[in-house]
Scaffold this motif. Sequence first.
Motif, PDB file in Angstrom:
ATOM      1  N   ASN A 241    -133.846 -33.759   7.287  1.00  0.00           N
ATOM      2  CA  ASN A 241    -132.637 -33.395   6.551  1.00  0.00           C
ATOM      3  C   ASN A 241    -131.830 -32.340   7.321  1.00  0.00           C
ATOM      4  N   ARG A 242    -131.479 -32.687   8.568  1.00  0.00           N
ATOM      5  CA  ARG A 242    -130.675 -31.758   9.387  1.00  0.00           C
ATOM      6  C   ARG A 242    -129.269 -31.647   8.809  1.00  0.00           C
ATOM      7  N   ILE A 243    -128.564 -30.567   9.182  1.00  0.00           N
ATOM      8  CA  ILE A 243    -127.216 -30.373   8.634  1.00  0.00           C
ATOM      9  C   ILE A 243    -126.160 -30.490   9.727  1.00  0.00           C
ATOM     10  N   VAL A 244    -125.058 -31.136   9.365  1.00  0.00           N
ATOM     11  CA  VAL A 244    -123.871 -31.223  10.217  1.00  0.00           C
ATOM     12  C   VAL A 244    -122.738 -30.562   9.439  1.00  0.00           C
ATOM     13  N   LEU A 245    -122.001 -29.704  10.114  1.00  0.00           N
ATOM     14  CA  LEU A 245    -120.962 -28.948   9.409  1.00  0.00           C
ATOM     15  C   LEU A 245    -119.570 -29.384   9.813  1.00  0.00           C
ATOM     16  N   SER A 364    -119.899 -30.650  13.487  1.00  0.00           N
ATOM     17  CA  SER A 364    -120.748 -29.960  14.465  1.00  0.00           C
ATOM     18  C   SER A 364    -121.915 -30.837  14.906  1.00  0.00           C
ATOM     19  N   GLU A 365    -122.650 -30.354  15.893  1.00  0.00           N
ATOM     20  CA  GLU A 365    -123.960 -30.921  16.200  1.00  0.00           C
ATOM     21  C   GLU A 365    -124.910 -30.573  15.043  1.00  0.00           C
ATOM     22  N   PRO A 366    -126.017 -31.296  14.901  1.00  0.00           N
ATOM     23  CA  PRO A 366    -126.932 -31.019  13.790  1.00  0.00           C
ATOM     24  C   PRO A 366    -127.763 -29.732  13.993  1.00  0.00           C
ATOM     25  N   TYR A 367    -128.070 -29.092  12.885  1.00  0.00           N
ATOM     26  CA  TYR A 367    -128.954 -27.913  12.873  1.00  0.00           C
ATOM     27  C   TYR A 367    -130.080 -28.172  11.881  1.00  0.00           C
ATOM     28  N   VAL A 368    -131.159 -27.439  12.068  1.00  0.00           N
ATOM     29  CA  VAL A 368    -132.295 -27.586  11.155  1.00  0.00           C
ATOM     30  C   VAL A 368    -132.504 -26.263  10.441  1.00  0.00           C
ATOM     31  N   MET A 369    -132.452 -26.292   9.135  1.00  0.00           N
ATOM     32  CA  MET A 369    -132.622 -25.043   8.398  1.00  0.00           C
ATOM     33  C   MET A 369    -132.859 -25.291   6.907  1.00  0.00           C
ATOM     34  N   THR A 374    -128.870 -27.752   3.360  1.00  0.00           N
ATOM     35  CA  THR A 374    -129.991 -28.676   3.592  1.00  0.00           C
ATOM     36  C   THR A 374    -131.295 -27.942   3.338  1.00  0.00           C
ATOM     37  N   CYS A 375    -132.382 -28.675   3.351  1.00  0.00           N
ATOM     38  CA  CYS A 375    -133.624 -28.030   2.915  1.00  0.00           C
ATOM     39  C   CYS A 375    -134.825 -28.421   3.766  1.00  0.00           C
ATOM     40  N   SER A 376    -134.714 -28.286   5.080  1.00  0.00           N
ATOM     41  CA  SER A 376    -135.861 -28.511   5.954  1.00  0.00           C
ATOM     42  C   SER A 376    -136.745 -27.260   5.942  1.00  0.00           C
ATOM     43  N   GLY A 377    -138.042 -27.460   6.066  1.00  0.00           N
ATOM     44  CA  GLY A 377    -138.901 -26.276   6.172  1.00  0.00           C
ATOM     45  C   GLY A 377    -140.311 -26.505   5.683  1.00  0.00           C
ATOM     46  N   ALA A 378    -140.980 -25.405   5.425  1.00  0.00           N
ATOM     47  CA  ALA A 378    -142.407 -25.469   5.077  1.00  0.00           C
ATOM     48  C   ALA A 378    -142.595 -25.976   3.652  1.00  0.00           C
ATOM     49  N   TRP A 379    -143.684 -26.659   3.474  1.00  0.00           N
ATOM     50  CA  TRP A 379    -144.098 -27.175   2.160  1.00  0.00           C
ATOM     51  C   TRP A 379    -144.890 -26.057   1.487  1.00  0.00           C
ATOM     52  N   VAL A 380    -144.287 -25.431   0.470  1.00  0.00           N
ATOM     53  CA  VAL A 380    -144.908 -24.240  -0.112  1.00  0.00           C
ATOM     54  C   VAL A 380    -145.237 -24.450  -1.584  1.00  0.00           C
TER      55      VAL A 380
END
Length: 619
Positions: A241-245, A364-369, A374-380
Motif C-alpha cells: 500500500n505505497r503512496i503516490v502524492l 510523485s514517485e511512490p513512498y512507503v509509510m 497509506t498504512c504500510s508497517g508492522a503488524w501490531v
Amino acid sequence: MARHKTHHEECDILVVGGGMAGTGAAFEARHWGRDLKIICVEKANIDRSGAVAQGLYAINCYMGMQWDENQPEDHVRYARNDLMGLVREDLGYDMARHVDSTVHMFDEWGLPMMKNPKTGRYQREGKWQIMIHGESYKPIVAEAAKKSADKIYNRIMITHLLMDENDKNRVGGAVGFNMRTGDYYVFRAKTVIVAAGGASHIFKPRAVGEGMGRTWYAPWSNGSAYALPIAVGAKMTQMENRIVLCRFKDGYGPVGAYFLHLKTYTQNANGENYEKKWYEQTKKLVGEYIDHHPTPTCLRNHAFVQEVMAGGGPIQMVTKEAFQDPHLETVGWENFLGMTVGQAVVWASQNIDPKYTNPELTTSEPYVMGSHATCSGAWVSGPEDISPPEYYWGYNRMMTVQGLFGAGDTVGGSAHKFSSGSFTEGRLAAKAAVKYIEDQKAKDIKVSEKQCEDFKKIIYKPLENYTVGRNEITGGTVSPSYFSPIQGLQRLQKIMDEYVGGISVNYMTNENLLKKGLDLLKWLEEDLEHVGAEDYHQLMRAWELKHRAITSQCVTEHTLFRKETRWPGYYYRGDYLKLDDKDWHCLTVSRRDPKTGKFTMEKMPVYHIIGDKEEKKAS
Ligand SMILES: Cc1cc2nc3c(=O)[nH]c(=O)nc-3n(C[C@H](O)[C@H](O)[C@H](O)COP(=O)(O)OP(=O)(O)OC[C@H]3O[C@@H](n4cnc5c(N)ncnc54)[C@H](O)[C@@H]3O)c2cc1C
C-alpha cells in the motif's frame, strides 16, 4: 575494529528515532514509568529531525470532540473510505480517541495555534486539519522528550536489533554507531519502541541529476522503521500500500491548504475538469468506491495519471482566481515558507507567480509509510477493549516479537495519523511498554558479548571494503571490488521503478515483473556485502541503503501476493486490473525468516468494528 570504541548502555525503554512518534513515546514513558530508565536514540538531532523537521502549517489530525466537531468513529470511517475499506479499525479508533489530548498539550507547550476569531475554536483548514504557525513544532515536542528521557543520543544510527538468547522471539536492545565519532553503541533494553519514520528513495524519484535528493517524503526517511523489525522476524502488513502524492511540480509543495483553504481547483491543459472524464472508466475498475465521498485519494490520482497518459497534461492548479485576494495570496505563500521553502524557490527560478500563472502539478514517485494516507508497517497488537482476537496479543502496539513496540510510520493498518496521531501512537506504545515491564515480561533477557561483537564486525564492514578496495583503483574512482552507497541506491531505485510500479512505467506492474524484480533484489542483496564507505557519513549511507533494500523486498513480496488492483493511482497490477472484494477484502501480512531470508505471506481478516453512519460535517 579496535579503533571504534564501544559504549554500553542499559535501560528499560529504548526509543529508536526521535521524530513525532519517538518524542511522544519518550514523554509518555516517563509519565507511567517514573523510575524507569528511558533512552531515545536519534540518527540526526531531535530538535530538527524527522518528517516535521522544517515545520508544518497544519495539524492534520484533530477531532475537536470538545466542540462535537467530529468523533473518533467519524475518523475511522474517513480512513476506511480513503483506503478502499482496508484499515485496522481498532488501531485507528484508539489513536483517534486520544489525539485531541495530544493536541491540547501542544497548545499548552506553546505551539502557536491559529484560532477562529468568530468562534474561538482552533482554525479549521478542513474537516480534520487545524492550522498552526508550525515552524517551532519540532523543537517544542523535542523539548518534552528531552525533559522526560534519561538521555537522548543524537547522531547515532541504529542498524540492528539485539535479540534475547533465552527466548528467540524477544527483543533485547539495539546497536548502532555515532556518525560523527565512529564509536560503536550497544543499548541493552527491556523493551524497544521503533519510531524511525517511513521510506523515501526506494523508488526512483522524479528529481534526478540536478534535483537529486529532492523528494516529497523526507529524504532521510530510509525505512529503518521496517528493516529493523523485518530483520528479526516481526510480521508486517499492507506493505504493498505505497503512496503516490499529487503535488506542485518539481518542489513537491503541499496542495492541502490550496484545496481546502484557498478553494483552488485543478484542470487539464484545455481548462477542463478532467476528473469527471474518467468516472465511468474508474467505476469499471473499482465499482461503487468511486461514488464515495470524499473520493479516495488514490482514485483522484488515477484520473490524473490517466489524463496525462491520454495527452491531457500538463495538469494545473488554478491559483489565479484565489490569489487576487491579498489574504489568500499571503496564506498561499506562507504555506510553503513554513513547510516547503523549496517550492517557493523553484517557482522563483521558473518565473512562476501563482497570481498570474497557474502552476503545474505532478504525481510523485511512490513512498512507503504508515502515518499519512497509506498504512504500510508492522503488524501490531491493538488495545484490549476493542480489538478482536486476531488483532490482540497482550500489549497495545507490540509487534509479533515480544517487547518490540512501534509507533507512527512504523505501524501498519492505521492510516491518517499524521503528526499528532503519530505522537499519540508513541504515547500509547510507551504506556504499554511500561506495563510489559511491570508485568515482569522482560525478566532474564540474555544478550551476550558475542552477539554485540558480531554486529560490530558487520556494521563497520563497508569501511573495511573501502580501505582495502581503494588500493586496487588504478585511475578515476571506478573500483573493481566495491561500489559506493549512491551507486547501490540508484540500482535499487531502478529495480523498484521498472519492476515494482514506479513513475517510469506509470505505476504499472504484474506477476512476471514482480518476480523478476525479486530476483534482481536478491542479487543486489548479495552485492550489498561489497558496498564501501569512505567515512562515517558514507557508512550511514551504506546502512540506509541496506535498510531500504530489505524494505523493498518486503514491498515487492506484498505486491506479488495481492492479486488485484486495490488502489489504482497508487499502483496497478496489469494482470489483475480490477478491485476484487470477494477474494481480497483482507489485510496482507508477511514474515521474513531471519535465518533463510525467505518471506511467507498470509491473509488476515478486516473487521469493520465501526458502523456505516453518515459522516457529520465539521462546523
Ligand atoms: C512533506 C510532508 C508534509 C507533511 N505535512 C503534514 C501536515 O501538514 N500535518 C501533519 O499533521 N502531518 C504532516 N506530515 C506527516 C508527519 O510529518 C508524519 O506523520 C510524522 O512525522 C510521522 O512520525 P514518525 O515519528 O513516524 O516519523 P518521523 O517524524 O519522520 O521521525 C522518524 C525519526 O526517526 C529517525 N531515524 C530514522 N532512522 C533511524 C535509525 N536507523 N536510527 C535512529 N534514528 C532514526 C529520523 O531521523 C527521524 O527523526 C507531513 C509529512 C511530510 C513528509
